[in-house]
Design a protein around this motif. Structure first.
Motif, PDB file in Angstrom:
ATOM      1  N   ILE B  87      -4.398   7.720   0.501  1.00 24.74           N
ATOM      2  CA  ILE B  87      -4.601   6.315   0.159  1.00 24.74           C
ATOM      3  C   ILE B  87      -3.805   5.955  -1.080  1.00 24.74           C
ATOM      4  O   ILE B  87      -3.845   6.680  -2.071  1.00 24.74           O
ATOM      5  CB  ILE B  87      -6.093   6.076  -0.116  1.00 24.74           C
ATOM      6  CG1 ILE B  87      -6.847   6.209   1.200  1.00 24.74           C
ATOM      7  CG2 ILE B  87      -6.314   4.751  -0.804  1.00 24.74           C
ATOM      8  CD1 ILE B  87      -7.842   5.162   1.465  1.00 24.74           C
ATOM      9  N   GLN B  88      -3.056   4.856  -1.019  1.00 29.35           N
ATOM     10  CA  GLN B  88      -2.397   4.386  -2.221  1.00 29.35           C
ATOM     11  C   GLN B  88      -3.119   3.155  -2.760  1.00 29.35           C
ATOM     12  O   GLN B  88      -3.829   3.240  -3.739  1.00 29.35           O
ATOM     13  CB  GLN B  88      -0.912   4.110  -1.957  1.00 29.35           C
ATOM     14  CG  GLN B  88      -0.152   3.791  -3.204  1.00 29.35           C
ATOM     15  CD  GLN B  88      -0.242   4.919  -4.222  1.00 29.35           C
ATOM     16  OE1 GLN B  88       0.219   6.020  -4.002  1.00 29.35           O
ATOM     17  NE2 GLN B  88      -0.890   4.667  -5.357  1.00 29.35           N
ATOM     18  N   ASP B  89      -2.949   2.013  -2.117  1.00 28.17           N
ATOM     19  CA  ASP B  89      -3.684   0.802  -2.506  1.00 28.17           C
ATOM     20  C   ASP B  89      -4.767   0.643  -1.467  1.00 28.17           C
ATOM     21  O   ASP B  89      -4.473   0.290  -0.329  1.00 28.17           O
ATOM     22  CB  ASP B  89      -2.764  -0.412  -2.474  1.00 28.17           C
ATOM     23  CG  ASP B  89      -1.668  -0.302  -3.509  1.00 28.17           C
ATOM     24  OD1 ASP B  89      -1.982  -0.033  -4.665  1.00 28.17           O
ATOM     25  OD2 ASP B  89      -0.493  -0.484  -3.138  1.00 28.17           O
ATOM     26  N   LYS B  90      -6.007   0.837  -1.860  1.00 29.18           N
ATOM     27  CA  LYS B  90      -7.034   1.029  -0.844  1.00 29.18           C
ATOM     28  C   LYS B  90      -6.968   0.070   0.342  1.00 29.18           C
ATOM     29  O   LYS B  90      -6.937   0.508   1.485  1.00 29.18           O
ATOM     30  CB  LYS B  90      -8.418   0.999  -1.495  1.00 29.18           C
ATOM     31  CG  LYS B  90      -8.721   2.289  -2.230  1.00 29.18           C
ATOM     32  CD  LYS B  90     -10.082   2.250  -2.874  1.00 29.18           C
ATOM     33  CE  LYS B  90     -10.024   1.434  -4.155  1.00 29.18           C
ATOM     34  NZ  LYS B  90     -11.336   1.250  -4.758  1.00 29.18           N
ATOM     35  N   SER B  91      -6.939  -1.234   0.083  1.00 26.64           N
ATOM     36  CA  SER B  91      -7.029  -2.168   1.215  1.00 26.64           C
ATOM     37  C   SER B  91      -5.704  -2.385   1.938  1.00 26.64           C
ATOM     38  O   SER B  91      -5.683  -2.797   3.098  1.00 26.64           O
ATOM     39  CB  SER B  91      -7.553  -3.516   0.729  1.00 26.64           C
ATOM     40  OG  SER B  91      -6.649  -4.064  -0.206  1.00 26.64           O
ATOM     41  N   LYS B  92      -4.625  -2.150   1.252  1.00 21.43           N
ATOM     42  CA  LYS B  92      -3.301  -2.457   1.807  1.00 21.43           C
ATOM     43  C   LYS B  92      -2.805  -1.265   2.606  1.00 21.43           C
ATOM     44  O   LYS B  92      -2.653  -0.176   2.071  1.00 21.43           O
ATOM     45  CB  LYS B  92      -2.352  -2.769   0.646  1.00 21.43           C
ATOM     46  CG  LYS B  92      -0.951  -3.159   1.042  1.00 21.43           C
ATOM     47  CD  LYS B  92      -0.211  -3.696  -0.177  1.00 21.43           C
ATOM     48  CE  LYS B  92       1.302  -3.597  -0.004  1.00 21.43           C
ATOM     49  NZ  LYS B  92       1.827  -4.256   1.183  1.00 21.43           N
ATOM     50  N   SER B  93      -2.533  -1.455   3.883  1.00 18.52           N
ATOM     51  CA  SER B  93      -2.108  -0.324   4.703  1.00 18.52           C
ATOM     52  C   SER B  93      -0.648   0.014   4.433  1.00 18.52           C
ATOM     53  O   SER B  93       0.145  -0.844   4.039  1.00 18.52           O
ATOM     54  CB  SER B  93      -2.300  -0.643   6.185  1.00 18.52           C
ATOM     55  OG  SER B  93      -1.389  -1.615   6.606  1.00 18.52           O
ATOM     56  N   TRP B 410      -0.107  -2.816 -11.134  1.00 20.34           N
ATOM     57  CA  TRP B 410      -0.179  -1.671 -10.215  1.00 20.34           C
ATOM     58  C   TRP B 410       0.748  -1.829  -9.001  1.00 20.34           C
ATOM     59  O   TRP B 410       0.620  -1.100  -8.038  1.00 20.34           O
ATOM     60  CB  TRP B 410      -1.602  -1.425  -9.689  1.00 20.34           C
ATOM     61  CG  TRP B 410      -2.582  -0.894 -10.662  1.00 20.34           C
ATOM     62  CD1 TRP B 410      -2.793   0.413 -10.966  1.00 20.34           C
ATOM     63  CD2 TRP B 410      -3.530  -1.628 -11.433  1.00 20.34           C
ATOM     64  NE1 TRP B 410      -3.810   0.522 -11.877  1.00 20.34           N
ATOM     65  CE2 TRP B 410      -4.281  -0.714 -12.183  1.00 20.34           C
ATOM     66  CE3 TRP B 410      -3.808  -3.003 -11.563  1.00 20.34           C
ATOM     67  CZ2 TRP B 410      -5.300  -1.108 -13.041  1.00 20.34           C
ATOM     68  CZ3 TRP B 410      -4.818  -3.391 -12.409  1.00 20.34           C
ATOM     69  CH2 TRP B 410      -5.547  -2.462 -13.137  1.00 20.34           C
ATOM     70  N   ARG B 411       1.644  -2.806  -9.041  1.00 18.44           N
ATOM     71  CA  ARG B 411       2.559  -2.970  -7.905  1.00 18.44           C
ATOM     72  C   ARG B 411       3.628  -1.894  -7.983  1.00 18.44           C
ATOM     73  O   ARG B 411       4.147  -1.599  -9.063  1.00 18.44           O
ATOM     74  CB  ARG B 411       3.182  -4.373  -7.920  1.00 18.44           C
ATOM     75  CG  ARG B 411       2.154  -5.454  -7.653  1.00 18.44           C
ATOM     76  CD  ARG B 411       2.753  -6.838  -7.729  1.00 18.44           C
ATOM     77  NE  ARG B 411       3.308  -7.107  -9.057  1.00 18.44           N
ATOM     78  CZ  ARG B 411       3.629  -8.308  -9.501  1.00 18.44           C
ATOM     79  NH1 ARG B 411       3.461  -9.375  -8.722  1.00 18.44           N
ATOM     80  NH2 ARG B 411       4.122  -8.468 -10.708  1.00 18.44           N
ATOM     81  N   ARG B 412       3.961  -1.332  -6.851  1.00 18.79           N
ATOM     82  CA  ARG B 412       4.867  -0.190  -6.802  1.00 18.79           C
ATOM     83  C   ARG B 412       6.226  -0.631  -6.260  1.00 18.79           C
ATOM     84  O   ARG B 412       6.310  -1.318  -5.250  1.00 18.79           O
ATOM     85  CB  ARG B 412       4.266   0.922  -5.927  1.00 18.79           C
ATOM     86  CG  ARG B 412       2.897   1.357  -6.469  1.00 18.79           C
ATOM     87  CD  ARG B 412       2.165   2.293  -5.536  1.00 18.79           C
ATOM     88  NE  ARG B 412       2.580   3.670  -5.705  1.00 18.79           N
ATOM     89  CZ  ARG B 412       2.099   4.505  -6.628  1.00 18.79           C
ATOM     90  NH1 ARG B 412       1.196   4.101  -7.486  1.00 18.79           N
ATOM     91  NH2 ARG B 412       2.520   5.742  -6.703  1.00 18.79           N
TER      92      ARG B 412
END
Lengths: 423, 423
Positions: B87-93, B410-412
């Motif tokens: 999991i990276q950003d929990k809600s964002k697949s 937290w944007r990658r």
């Protein structure tokens, strides 16, 4: 095995927790101007939970409710898929947890489909494709779309909610997907949950509205292109939209009406306030006829993320007899972003069922102080192990699965309140 | 549109990071007895990454590698689904993130399928069902199965690994699923990730082995029941197992051989050491013929969770010409638990392709001190925002997508190393 036909929704159930808060109470508590949440967002109430319910428990509650109400045995189910964005044990899917409620049935495909607010729709598509595929085992499919939508204190908090949808899927269904569908997927950081130790998302609200509207327009244009001359009115007798809050569905409807008119009336400019004002007046009855009934439950429950679009359908089924041949256009939106527009057609009349209104009527209103306290407990519990939840079990509705304890290895154990018949 | 046939795997690619550690070095570093990891687990090397790669980047790397190697345009893809438990950003697949690499294509279905080590198989099943369904748009499907398998210091650490699989799916494929399949799903806390702020799982190793073997036996018995008289040998010319470590695949093979013999030889008792010893001798050549080649890559890469089973298939395709008509039984296991057994049949000869051995040969060995330092950095970065990774970019292979920076929200943001042709 003969190929099945008219695969679709055999039954659709909604679980809402027994506790809620009033949005006007929340306005007062937040020291916001009167109407900010009730008129600005169009929300009147918001479902909430304490520390006795989590994503596993609400998913189990709706699964059992669906099976019991429609007298389905676990052995009749060949596939169970969950759509959610709420994470409990990161690697372990909710589906595996739910297997403990399907005694003696193990050969059940499907796991969890994952993307903010959108997973339920993908689970639906997957399950219908499975029944159409050569791998279908002749059994029924179940889709659970469930989420706990909670936000940190501040402007997004009133756009929360909690709920779970259970959908029974099989052949010869009254509500059938007619394959008129399209998707719009894009990389966007409009809403996401990058903070591992927090249940709350990071939201760029304004950007998210734009992402939603962009995806909506793209899907609408693509469906019109695919069907040739179809318009908003001819594409669907009813429209259901993903609803982060009520006003977003109103925005959505007027956005596609505006897209539609701009493309069909050569001299119409939606950005010209006067022209738009005139047209707007004529659009209100269209909204009332096609959309309004689908938004009534959402106003009183709030955003339930993956279940939201299906709660709109449930709302329509609660307040309208859907006559044979009528069509419903569904627009699913999940931040990040994933969107689809698809159409459901009634193969036979679907009689309105107002049972859910009894559940709404039996709810217990919490004051915002108590709600805030419960949210603080959830914040603390998010990383905890070895504890027993404190909120009263008597507050839960009959047949509700609840968290009994979390052991020293973070393992979660559940019980169920007595399931006295509701009717 | 005419109904497609022979839907299956058109191409299968594997991405492994350029850095690895030696398992015998790790034995020394951990002060374990010589052979504990190399013989006990049967692992020789383990792929690892530093702070430049994450689940988004390795998924993007394999996606681009798959498309470029097979000259596929984004416009040819109708579905992209990710199987993962990272999991990276929990809600964002991860799927939505990957859309940024599919320029000008937006109508692409599929999101992320989620359950420890099992998501990739569900994604494969979903994609094949989609092509068989009435909603298929005539395009190709892509499945990415990717994970970062890392464990805290201690006995489980040598069972880690990193890798990503890319699978191109469509009609008229050389490798086709023949619908002989079954699943076994159950609620179990054998391996899970309940600690939100940690990348590491909680593992009950002994229990997990038992869960794996139980699911394996159940699936095997069910397939034998479905097919009547079929045996281990007649069910498949090759067998690929999910491989948390090499020795587990050996255990798996001998478990079903034991199940098989016990049910067919009236006086054979697998628990009787002498009888078992004799039979065991005869089973080794069968293991070598049916399973061994499929395990070679895994020994040098480690566990790659969702991609592991497909890496076994890739390994078989690397070291064996698969003749027309040959069958491969696949056993997928994900803790929690979700398992499936299914069969792939070669519709035409699949010539061995040893390209992946070049990637293995070009790897850079890290000493365990350096690996341990990198793991500590990952631990710290897990909750961080606003930083630039420190590991050298020159260490990455050509065409690798890597993390450039994480901003204050937290944007990658990612970049890609220059993609010089590999051959």
């Amino acid at each position: 095995m003969s190929r099945p036909s008219n695969i679709g929704i055999l039954a659709l159930e909604l679980y809402i927790p027994k506790t809620y808060i009033s949005q006007s109470d929340l306005e007062l508590y937040d020291k916001e101007s009167k109407g900010k949440y009730t008129i600005g967002l169009g929300q009147t109430e918001m479902s909430c939970i304490g520390d006795r319910e989590d994503i596993n428990s609400i998913s189990a509650t709706i699964l059992l409710q669906l099976l019991e109400k429609h007298k389905i045995c676990p052995s009749q189910i060949g596939r169970l898929e969950i759509g959610t964005e709420t994470i409990q044990d990161k690697s372990k899917s909710i589906k595996t947890y739910l297997m403990s409620y399907l005694q003696n049935s193990y050969n059940i495909e499907g796991i969890t489909s994952y993307n903010a607010c959108y997973g339920g729709v993908q689970a639906l598509f997957n399950t219908i494709a499975w029944i159409e595929s050569s791998s279908w085992d002749g059994k029924l499919g179940v889709v659970i779309a469930s989420d706990i939508a909670v936000y940190e204190k501040g402007p997004a908090r009133p756009t929360g909610g909690v709920g779970a949808i259970g959908i029974l899927i099989g052949p010869n269904a009254p509500l059938v997907l007619d394959n008129l569908r399209t998707s719009y997927m894009e990389h966007a950081y409009d809403f996401y949950k990058p903070i591992p130790s927090s249940e709350y998302p990071v939201v760029d609200g304004h950007f998210s509205v734009n992402c939603y509207l962009k995806a909506l327009s793209q899907c609408f244009e693509d469906l019109k292109r695919k069907t040739g001359v179809m318009t908003l009115a001819s594409l669907g007798d009813y429209w259901c939209f993903h609803a982060p809050y009520h006003k977003m569905t109103v925005k959505a409807f007027f956005q596609i009406a505006s897209d539609d008119l701009s493309s069909r009336l050569p001299h119409f400019d939606a950005k010209d306030k006067q022209s738009w004002g005139i047209v707007n007046e004529y659009l209100r009855p269209l909204w009332n006829e096609k959309c309004e009934k689908a938004t009534r439950l959402g106003k009183r429950v709030g955003n339930i993320y993956c279940g939201s679009l299906f709660m709109s359908l449930k709302s329509l089924m609660t307040f309208e007899n859907i006559e044979e041949g009528k069509s419903i256009v569904m627009f699913a939106y999940g931040s990040g972003l994933a969107a689809s527009m698809f159409r459901i057609v009634a193969r036979r009349k679907v009689q309105m069922d107002q049972g859910i209104l009894m559940d709404l009527g039996k709810r217990v209103k919490l004051n915002v102080e108590e709600y805030t306290r419960r949210m603080s407990v959830r914040e603390k519990d998010y990383e905890r192990k070895g504890f027993v939840p404190i909120d009263p079990i008597r507050e839960l509705a009959p047949g509700t699965v609840y968290l009994d304890r979390v052991d020293e290895k973070w393992r979660r154990f559940y019980k169920r309140t007595e399931n006295t018949p509701k009717l």
